[in-house]
Design a protein around this motif. Structure first.
Motif, PDB file in Angstrom:
ATOM      1  N   HIS A  29     -18.950 -30.751   1.681  1.00 46.20           N
ATOM      2  CA  HIS A  29     -20.212 -30.074   1.127  1.00 46.20           C
ATOM      3  C   HIS A  29     -21.194 -29.760   2.116  1.00 46.20           C
ATOM      4  CE1 HIS A  29     -18.584 -30.972  -3.262  1.00 46.20           C
ATOM      5  NE2 HIS A  29     -18.603 -32.207  -2.583  1.00 46.20           N
ATOM      6  N   TRP A  30     -20.791 -30.189   3.380  1.00 43.29           N
ATOM      7  CA  TRP A  30     -21.974 -29.673   4.413  1.00 43.29           C
ATOM      8  C   TRP A  30     -21.490 -28.227   4.909  1.00 43.29           C
ATOM      9  CZ3 TRP A  30     -25.841 -32.377   4.070  1.00 43.29           C
ATOM     10  CH2 TRP A  30     -25.982 -33.537   4.337  1.00 43.29           C
ATOM     11  N   CYS A  47     -27.537 -29.048   8.739  1.00 43.59           N
ATOM     12  CA  CYS A  47     -26.538 -28.623   7.545  1.00 43.59           C
ATOM     13  C   CYS A  47     -27.246 -28.673   6.308  1.00 43.59           C
ATOM     14  CB  CYS A  47     -25.269 -29.852   7.516  1.00 43.59           C
ATOM     15  SG  CYS A  47     -24.590 -30.161   9.109  1.00 43.59           S
ATOM     16  N   CYS A  49     -26.573 -29.054   2.305  1.00 40.48           N
ATOM     17  CA  CYS A  49     -25.563 -29.755   1.324  1.00 40.48           C
ATOM     18  C   CYS A  49     -25.335 -28.400   0.102  1.00 40.48           C
ATOM     19  CB  CYS A  49     -26.076 -30.741   0.595  1.00 40.48           C
ATOM     20  SG  CYS A  49     -25.031 -31.563  -0.543  1.00 40.48           S
ATOM     21  N   SER A  50     -24.073 -28.266  -0.036  1.00 39.08           N
ATOM     22  CA  SER A  50     -23.981 -27.195  -1.127  1.00 39.08           C
ATOM     23  C   SER A  50     -24.100 -27.510  -2.689  1.00 39.08           C
ATOM     24  CB  SER A  50     -22.360 -26.698  -0.882  1.00 39.08           C
ATOM     25  OG  SER A  50     -21.371 -27.774  -1.157  1.00 39.08           O
ATOM     26  N   ASN A  51     -24.366 -28.787  -2.893  1.00 38.82           N
ATOM     27  CA  ASN A  51     -24.386 -29.243  -4.128  1.00 38.82           C
ATOM     28  C   ASN A  51     -25.854 -29.005  -4.492  1.00 38.82           C
ATOM     29  OD1 ASN A  51     -21.941 -29.963  -4.538  1.00 38.82           O
ATOM     30  ND2 ASN A  51     -22.157 -32.245  -4.095  1.00 38.82           N
ATOM     31  N   TYR A  56     -30.311 -31.254   6.179  1.00 32.12           N
ATOM     32  CA  TYR A  56     -30.083 -32.317   7.094  1.00 32.12           C
ATOM     33  C   TYR A  56     -29.723 -32.348   8.494  1.00 32.12           C
ATOM     34  CZ  TYR A  56     -30.599 -34.734   2.295  1.00 32.12           C
ATOM     35  OH  TYR A  56     -30.754 -35.145   1.054  1.00 32.12           O
ATOM     36  N   SER A  68     -19.013 -38.105   7.240  1.00 39.26           N
ATOM     37  CA  SER A  68     -20.088 -37.556   6.504  1.00 39.26           C
ATOM     38  C   SER A  68     -19.710 -36.136   5.735  1.00 39.26           C
ATOM     39  CB  SER A  68     -21.260 -37.204   7.325  1.00 39.26           C
ATOM     40  OG  SER A  68     -22.240 -36.701   6.442  1.00 39.26           O
ATOM     41  N   THR A  69     -19.416 -36.202   4.311  1.00 35.20           N
ATOM     42  CA  THR A  69     -18.986 -35.047   3.717  1.00 35.20           C
ATOM     43  C   THR A  69     -20.175 -34.338   2.685  1.00 35.20           C
ATOM     44  OG1 THR A  69     -17.821 -36.404   2.164  1.00 35.20           O
ATOM     45  CG2 THR A  69     -16.595 -35.828   3.975  1.00 35.20           C
ATOM     46  N   MET A  70     -21.200 -35.321   2.261  1.00 38.40           N
ATOM     47  CA  MET A  70     -22.250 -34.925   1.636  1.00 38.40           C
ATOM     48  C   MET A  70     -23.625 -35.491   1.911  1.00 38.40           C
ATOM     49  SD  MET A  70     -20.899 -36.184  -2.372  1.00 38.40           S
ATOM     50  CE  MET A  70     -19.523 -35.670  -2.319  1.00 38.40           C
ATOM     51  N   CYS A  71     -24.818 -35.257   1.266  1.00 36.65           N
ATOM     52  CA  CYS A  71     -25.738 -36.091   1.433  1.00 36.65           C
ATOM     53  C   CYS A  71     -25.750 -37.248   0.473  1.00 36.65           C
ATOM     54  CB  CYS A  71     -26.980 -35.200   1.106  1.00 36.65           C
ATOM     55  SG  CYS A  71     -27.044 -34.581  -0.652  1.00 36.65           S
ATOM     56  N   CYS A  74     -26.566 -36.675  -3.581  1.00 41.31           N
ATOM     57  CA  CYS A  74     -25.147 -36.162  -4.277  1.00 41.31           C
ATOM     58  C   CYS A  74     -24.238 -37.255  -4.305  1.00 41.31           C
ATOM     59  CB  CYS A  74     -24.843 -34.858  -3.557  1.00 41.31           C
ATOM     60  SG  CYS A  74     -26.185 -33.566  -3.641  1.00 41.31           S
TER      61      CYS A  74
END
Length: 90
Positions: A29-30, A47, A49-51, A56, A68-71, A74
């Motif tokens: 999602h970054w 980066c 977060c697309s959500n 961040y 790391s794939t999302m904050c 989320c």
């Protein structure tokens, strides 16, 4: 852990062969926006977060290796157990 205050304009990217330029790429999602600088020999990237749209600073190796794939907000909202590896050890 505190991070140094990065200010715009962002610093120049390193030119060493080990450095991997990931600007403009998407990891989970970054979305990587810009190079933010180095700290303790690690490259950090700004980066989004697309959500949630949160911005961040993420370590480059965490992006490339998939750590790391999302904050965190989320991840917790989607039911992903954050920090589970550390909890199992203790």
């Amino acid at each position: 852990m505190t991070f140094p205050q990065f200010t715009k304009p962002f610093p120049k990217k390193p030119t060493t062969p080990k450095f991997k330029d990931v600007e403009g790429r998407v990891f989970g999602h970054w979305s990587v926006v810009a190079f933010a600088g180095t700290w303790h020999q690690s490259a950090y990237w700004l980066c989004v977060c697309s959500n949630c749209g949160g911005e961040y600073f993420i370590r480059g190796s965490a992006l490339i290796l998939g750590h790391s794939t999302m904050c965190r907000p989320c991840a917790e909202e989607s039911g992903i157990q954050v920090g589970a590896w550390n909890a199992e050890i203790r």
